[in-house]
Design a protein around this motif. Structure first.
Motif, PDB file in Angstrom:
ATOM      1  N   SER A  64       8.202  -8.922  47.160  1.00 28.14           N
ATOM      2  CA  SER A  64       7.890  -7.506  47.278  1.00 28.14           C
ATOM      3  C   SER A  64       8.747  -6.682  46.329  1.00 28.14           C
ATOM      4  O   SER A  64       9.787  -7.145  45.838  1.00 28.14           O
ATOM      5  CB  SER A  64       8.146  -7.042  48.716  1.00 28.14           C
ATOM      6  OG  SER A  64       9.547  -7.096  48.988  1.00 28.14           O
ATOM      7  N   ALA A  66      10.790  -4.336  47.014  1.00 31.69           N
ATOM      8  CA  ALA A  66      12.143  -4.172  47.556  1.00 31.69           C
ATOM      9  C   ALA A  66      13.009  -5.383  47.250  1.00 31.69           C
ATOM     10  O   ALA A  66      14.199  -5.242  46.926  1.00 31.69           O
ATOM     11  CB  ALA A  66      12.082  -3.948  49.070  1.00 31.69           C
ATOM     12  N   GLU A  67      12.436  -6.566  47.325  1.00 31.47           N
ATOM     13  CA  GLU A  67      13.192  -7.784  47.022  1.00 31.47           C
ATOM     14  C   GLU A  67      13.534  -7.859  45.533  1.00 31.47           C
ATOM     15  O   GLU A  67      14.645  -8.231  45.154  1.00 31.47           O
ATOM     16  CB  GLU A  67      12.387  -9.017  47.441  1.00 31.47           C
ATOM     17  CG  GLU A  67      12.235  -9.172  48.934  1.00 31.47           C
ATOM     18  CD  GLU A  67      11.185 -10.200  49.289  1.00 31.47           C
ATOM     19  OE1 GLU A  67      11.573 -11.330  49.640  1.00 31.47           O
ATOM     20  OE2 GLU A  67       9.985  -9.888  49.194  1.00 31.47           O
ATOM     21  N   SER A  90       3.459  -6.432  50.259  1.00 30.19           N
ATOM     22  CA  SER A  90       3.985  -5.243  49.591  1.00 30.19           C
ATOM     23  C   SER A  90       5.190  -4.656  50.307  1.00 30.19           C
ATOM     24  O   SER A  90       6.073  -4.068  49.676  1.00 30.19           O
ATOM     25  CB  SER A  90       2.893  -4.174  49.468  1.00 30.19           C
ATOM     26  OG  SER A  90       2.418  -3.800  50.763  1.00 30.19           O
ATOM     27  N   ASP A  91       5.242  -4.819  51.631  1.00 29.89           N
ATOM     28  CA  ASP A  91       6.341  -4.251  52.418  1.00 29.89           C
ATOM     29  C   ASP A  91       6.775  -5.288  53.446  1.00 29.89           C
ATOM     30  O   ASP A  91       6.139  -5.461  54.480  1.00 29.89           O
ATOM     31  CB  ASP A  91       5.886  -2.964  53.112  1.00 29.89           C
ATOM     32  CG  ASP A  91       7.008  -2.237  53.842  1.00 29.89           C
ATOM     33  OD1 ASP A  91       8.038  -2.885  54.155  1.00 29.89           O
ATOM     34  OD2 ASP A  91       6.874  -1.031  54.102  1.00 29.89           O
ATOM     35  N   VAL A  92       7.876  -5.992  53.157  1.00 39.01           N
ATOM     36  CA  VAL A  92       8.296  -7.070  54.048  1.00 39.01           C
ATOM     37  C   VAL A  92       8.725  -6.557  55.415  1.00 39.01           C
ATOM     38  O   VAL A  92       8.615  -7.268  56.416  1.00 39.01           O
ATOM     39  CB  VAL A  92       9.440  -7.901  53.416  1.00 39.01           C
ATOM     40  CG1 VAL A  92       8.925  -8.719  52.264  1.00 39.01           C
ATOM     41  CG2 VAL A  92      10.593  -7.022  52.987  1.00 39.01           C
ATOM     42  N   SER A  93       9.209  -5.327  55.494  1.00 37.05           N
ATOM     43  CA  SER A  93       9.647  -4.803  56.792  1.00 37.05           C
ATOM     44  C   SER A  93       8.463  -4.632  57.737  1.00 37.05           C
ATOM     45  O   SER A  93       8.585  -4.844  58.936  1.00 37.05           O
ATOM     46  CB  SER A  93      10.388  -3.473  56.616  1.00 37.05           C
ATOM     47  OG  SER A  93       9.527  -2.476  56.091  1.00 37.05           O
ATOM     48  N   ARG A  94       7.294  -4.282  57.200  1.00 30.81           N
ATOM     49  CA  ARG A  94       6.108  -4.114  58.031  1.00 30.81           C
ATOM     50  C   ARG A  94       5.440  -5.445  58.354  1.00 30.81           C
ATOM     51  O   ARG A  94       4.730  -5.566  59.353  1.00 30.81           O
ATOM     52  CB  ARG A  94       5.097  -3.198  57.332  1.00 30.81           C
ATOM     53  CG  ARG A  94       5.560  -1.756  57.217  1.00 30.81           C
ATOM     54  CD  ARG A  94       4.477  -0.879  56.631  1.00 30.81           C
ATOM     55  NE  ARG A  94       4.905   0.508  56.540  1.00 30.81           N
ATOM     56  CZ  ARG A  94       4.146   1.497  56.075  1.00 30.81           C
ATOM     57  NH1 ARG A  94       2.910   1.242  55.669  1.00 30.81           N
ATOM     58  NH2 ARG A  94       4.616   2.732  56.020  1.00 30.81           N
ATOM     59  N   SER A  95       5.647  -6.422  57.499  1.00 28.28           N
ATOM     60  CA  SER A  95       4.983  -7.712  57.678  1.00 28.28           C
ATOM     61  C   SER A  95       5.798  -8.712  58.478  1.00 28.28           C
ATOM     62  O   SER A  95       5.315  -9.782  58.806  1.00 28.28           O
ATOM     63  CB  SER A  95       4.660  -8.313  56.305  1.00 28.28           C
ATOM     64  OG  SER A  95       3.812  -7.454  55.587  1.00 28.28           O
ATOM     65  N   THR A  96       7.056  -8.374  58.774  1.00 27.89           N
ATOM     66  CA  THR A  96       7.903  -9.282  59.542  1.00 27.89           C
ATOM     67  C   THR A  96       7.351  -9.454  60.954  1.00 27.89           C
ATOM     68  O   THR A  96       7.011  -8.466  61.602  1.00 27.89           O
ATOM     69  CB  THR A  96       9.335  -8.722  59.643  1.00 27.89           C
ATOM     70  OG1 THR A  96       9.853  -8.557  58.328  1.00 27.89           O
ATOM     71  CG2 THR A  96      10.227  -9.660  60.430  1.00 27.89           C
ATOM     72  N   TRP A 192      17.600  -6.138  53.799  1.00 29.14           N
ATOM     73  CA  TRP A 192      17.274  -5.545  55.089  1.00 29.14           C
ATOM     74  C   TRP A 192      18.106  -4.288  55.350  1.00 29.14           C
ATOM     75  O   TRP A 192      17.609  -3.311  55.900  1.00 29.14           O
ATOM     76  CB  TRP A 192      17.482  -6.564  56.216  1.00 29.14           C
ATOM     77  CG  TRP A 192      16.425  -7.639  56.246  1.00 29.14           C
ATOM     78  CD1 TRP A 192      16.589  -8.959  55.982  1.00 29.14           C
ATOM     79  CD2 TRP A 192      15.031  -7.468  56.538  1.00 29.14           C
ATOM     80  NE1 TRP A 192      15.398  -9.626  56.083  1.00 29.14           N
ATOM     81  CE2 TRP A 192      14.431  -8.743  56.431  1.00 29.14           C
ATOM     82  CE3 TRP A 192      14.253  -6.371  56.878  1.00 29.14           C
ATOM     83  CZ2 TRP A 192      13.072  -8.932  56.652  1.00 29.14           C
ATOM     84  CZ3 TRP A 192      12.896  -6.573  57.100  1.00 29.14           C
ATOM     85  CH2 TRP A 192      12.323  -7.842  56.990  1.00 29.14           C
ATOM     86  N   LEU A 195      16.606  -1.435  53.730  1.00 31.61           N
ATOM     87  CA  LEU A 195      15.406  -0.974  54.439  1.00 31.61           C
ATOM     88  C   LEU A 195      15.735  -0.387  55.808  1.00 31.61           C
ATOM     89  O   LEU A 195      14.839  -0.034  56.573  1.00 31.61           O
ATOM     90  CB  LEU A 195      14.433  -2.147  54.613  1.00 31.61           C
ATOM     91  CG  LEU A 195      13.824  -2.709  53.323  1.00 31.61           C
ATOM     92  CD1 LEU A 195      13.049  -3.990  53.609  1.00 31.61           C
ATOM     93  CD2 LEU A 195      12.924  -1.675  52.656  1.00 31.61           C
TER      94      LEU A 195
END
Length: 254
Positions: A64, A66-67, A90-96, A192, A195
């Motif tokens: 992503s 962010a990464e 696209s957004d790892v925080s939402r996909s976790t 993290w 984010l």
């Protein structure tokens, strides 16, 4: 590209492997076509030199934004290697994975299915890069397990590999999981925090137990159940027979 958001300690990848030798239609996959790996953005310069010296021509970064912002491109940016950022999430925080289920093999399988169905265009682009790059293509995410495993599966499906062999390749990462988590811990923690999340509260312990096979078997089974042809989402996103033919011409070792 902007500088990494943290001071990186460079280290060798712990989950890097050539897909060469896997059975595909017409023979086996030749070495030095496609390499899958954990994050090579903070591989050592020595590793970068070895990869380039062995024919590396392109890198597909599945992470992503962010990464990527956290680690940049690392030493490979100094070499004449094509770079392609194709985020499957696209957004790892939402996909976790959320809730009590956490990071289970079943949750990963559902996430993989979502990637294929919702990031098909990126996967098609990745297959075209592998098909038409003049040398070896390396593709990676953070662990070299999930997003990397999905792209590896799509490549192997396009080349006519069996589900059994696709699952077997995916499951090889299991023996490297503890080393992957240890290597990624500083980077993931920094990402993290950026984010606004506490990585120490993310429970990934279940990924170290049980059979990894479950996740990939679930993805392949659900793709067949929903679409008949597991490559149908990619075909709808533009994967043509010309690309599959080019991949086969480059890949088959008889």
């Amino acid at each position: 590209m902007s500088a990494p958001a943290i001071e990186l300690e460079l280290s060798a990848p712990v989950n890097l492997r050539d897909l060469g030798g896997i059975r595909i239609a017409g023979g086996t996959l030749r070495p030095q076509l496609a390499i899958r790996t954990d994050d090579i953005a903070y591989a050592t310069r020595e590793v970068a030199q070895q990869l380039v010296g062995s024919g590396l021509a392109a890198v597909i970064d599945l992470r992503s934004p962010a990464e990527v912002a956290t680690t940049g491109r690392g030493p490979l940016a100094e070499f004449p290697v094509a770079y392609h950022n194709l985020p499957l999430i696209s957004d790892v925080s939402r996909s976790t994975p959320k809730g009590a289920e956490g990071f289970t093999h079943e949750a990963m399988g559902r996430m993989y299915l979502d990637m294929v169905e919702n990031s098909a265009a990126q996967l098609v682009t990745a297959l075209n890069i592998i098909a038409y790059s003049p040398g070896t293509t390396a593709f990676h995410c953070a662990a070299g397990r999930d997003r990397t495993g999905v792209l590896a599966a799509m490549l192997l499906l396009a080349l006519g590999a069996s589900d059994e062999d696709i699952v077997a390749d995916y499951a090889l990462t299991g023996q490297n999981m503890r080393a992957i988590m240890e290597r990624n811990r500083p980077v993931m923690g920094a990402m993290w925090r950026a984010l606004g999340m506490d990585f120490s509260k993310v429970d990934t312990s279940q990924l170290l137990s049980g059979s990894m096979d479950v996740a990939m078997e679930m993805m392949l089974g659900e793709l067949r159940a929903r679409h008949g042809d597991p490559l149908a989402p990619l075909r709808a996103a533009g994967l043509g027979e010309d690309t599959i033919q080019r991949l086969s011409e480059r890949a088959v070792q008889r």
